[in-house]
Motif scaffolding. Structure first.
Motif, mmCIF file in Angstrom:
data_model
loop_
_atom_site.group_PDB
_atom_site.id
_atom_site.type_symbol
_atom_site.label_atom_id
_atom_site.label_comp_id
_atom_site.label_asym_id
_atom_site.label_seq_id
_atom_site.Cartn_x
_atom_site.Cartn_y
_atom_site.Cartn_z
ATOM 1 N N GLU A 190 0.747 -1.249 -0.217
ATOM 2 C CA GLU A 190 -0.037 0.026 0.116
ATOM 3 C C GLU A 190 0.704 1.288 0.051
ATOM 4 N N TYR A 191 2.010 1.021 -0.152
ATOM 5 C CA TYR A 191 3.138 2.232 -0.265
ATOM 6 C C TYR A 191 2.484 3.298 -1.118
ATOM 7 N N ASN A 192 2.363 2.824 -2.613
ATOM 8 C CA ASN A 192 2.034 3.791 -3.674
ATOM 9 C C ASN A 192 0.697 4.336 -3.167
ATOM 10 N N LYS A 193 -0.152 3.926 -2.549
ATOM 11 C CA LYS A 193 -1.357 4.438 -2.329
ATOM 12 C C LYS A 193 -1.104 5.658 -1.289
ATOM 13 N N LEU A 194 -0.512 5.454 -0.420
ATOM 14 C CA LEU A 194 0.172 6.668 0.633
ATOM 15 C C LEU A 194 0.759 7.489 -0.086
ATOM 16 N N ASN A 195 1.854 7.174 -1.339
ATOM 17 C CA ASN A 195 2.654 8.008 -1.639
ATOM 18 C C ASN A 195 1.940 8.972 -2.610
ATOM 19 N N GLU A 196 0.890 8.460 -3.455
ATOM 20 C CA GLU A 196 -0.040 9.161 -4.048
ATOM 21 C C GLU A 196 -0.773 10.411 -3.333
#
Length: 400
Positions: A263-269
């Motif tokens: 879920e890192y990419n969701k948080l980064n977005e």
């Protein structure tokens, strides 16, 4: 005694810091012969090897890739681990008679290896239960309770439990869950054997903290909350994002999120799209650099998805306690981590679906004197309950 430890985690050295290396180091220091079997993923381009280092025996077994890969390869590689471990043990450790087999979940697929060693050597087996799978995957709707996948893994889970002479759970709530949902087991073989470490002495002066915060561009005049670790579905990232969003105008607090996961990419977005001035997101840092950063912060954060019916107990708690940091935990209602934190008076808990309650608890940490009191309590609770020596003595009482 000859101790065999099985793990799918990379345990490179007995001298590393961690819940398993610290426990095994305690066994070694107490005069036992320790044998560690861990995997070498295919991407390392290394072959199976056996060697002795720091008075500990290592067998590193070449397997397929189980991290940073697609679900199909991970699944196939995980299913093959049992066979590959067994083959390597037969080849490299045929002349060793083991007294005790230690192993942890995940995975639940070591049953054949354990059964073989028990039958060959008349050894005792001790499961360090760190993960209740497949129920955790059902909770997060990764697959359904009625699916063939769940039925297969539940079958493997039951066999692992039955082949374990003792099952050490992370907390009292874990014990209750296992007893209630596995009535085929004798309750007397299930006990609390918590996550534990050999605590380091960590004390940073104000000047040192100032230096570290300057390096990472972190303000000095705010209460710094840090979450470090896995950023995946178990952490309930949507709730974490909501907490950050509702505090974007809170000038008294600052958030550090450091880690990696699905879920890192969701948080980064979220960070890219929103101009959040009181938070930073770090991709997973090298362990030493992360520890330096974490130890300059004020409060440790723990997040767990609200849907869990199993009582998780994240080992991340120990690093916060080691650094004498109070803790704010936002979790489901089935884990007892919040109850332990509040009873030990080293932090607060809220359910991870109520952001208003999270924000109320957040305000309780803005008083420095109160934070210091709770931080001291955290360190004391760690030393009295969660040291590697405590876990060692719990296991060894079955052999004295």
């Amino acid at each position: 005694m000859n101790i065999l430890f099985l793990s799918i985690g990379r345990l490179n050295s007995i001298l590393d810091k961690g819940i398993y290396s610290d426990l095994l180091r305690e066994f070694r220091n107490q005069g036992h012969e320790v044998y560690i079997v861990t995997p070498l993923e295919k991407r390392t381009n290394k072959e199976t090897s056996y060697f002795v280092e720091d008075d500990v025996h290592y067998l590193k077994v070449k397997i397929g890739n189980i991290t940073k890969t697609n679900l199909i390869e991970k699944g196939v590689s995980t299913l093959r681990i049992e066979t590959l471990f067994l083959k390597a043990i037969k080849k490299n450790m045929s002349n060793v008679k083991f007294d005790l087999i230690l192993y942890s979940t995940p995975p639940i697929t070591f049953e054949k290896v354990i059964r073989y060693i028990k039958n060959r050597d008349n050894a005792k087996s001790y499961l360090l239960l760190k993960d209740i799978f497949p129920q955790n995957a059902v909770d997060l709707k990764i697959f359904s309770e009625t699916s063939i996948i769940n039925k297969y893994f539940r079958y493997k889970e039951k066999k692992l439990y039955l082949n374990s002479d003792f099952i050490g759970c992370m907390s009292p709530a874990n014990v209750k869950f296992i007893v209630k949902n596995n009535t085929f087991l004798k309750s007397e073989k299930i006990e609390v054997c918590p996550n534990s470490i050999e605590p380091l002495e960590i004390k940073y002066s104000y000047e040192k903290k100032k230096e570290i915060r300057k390096k990472f561009n972190i303000p000095l005049d705010k209460t710094i909350f840090i979450y470090g670790g896995n950023l995946g579905k178990p952490q309930g990232i949507d709730y974490l994002i909501e907490c950050l969003e509702t505090n974007r105008n809170n000038k008294d607090v600052y958030f550090i999120i450091a880690g990696s996961g699905t879920e890192y990419n969701k948080l980064n977005e979220f960070f890219v799209k929103n101009n959040i001035n009181n938070a930073q997101l770090f991709k997973q840092l090298p362990k030493e650099e992360y520890e330096i950063l974490a130890n300059s912060c004020d409060v440790g954060l723990i997040f767990l998805d609200n849907r869990f019916t199993i009582p998780n107990f994240p080992s991340r708690l120990l690093s916060y306690m080691q650094a004498s940091m109070p803790v704010l935990a936002a979790t489901d209602i089935n884990t007892d981590i919040g109850e332990i934190i509040e009873q030990g008076e080293f932090g607060y808990w809220c359910e991870s679906k109520d952001v208003k309650d999270f924000n109320k608890k957040l305000l309780k940490f803005t008083d420095e004197t109160d934070r210091n009191r709770m931080g001291s309590n955290a360190r004391l609770y760690l030393e009295n309950n969660y040291t590697a020596k405590h876990s060692y003595e719990i296991i060894m009482k079955h052999f004295t």
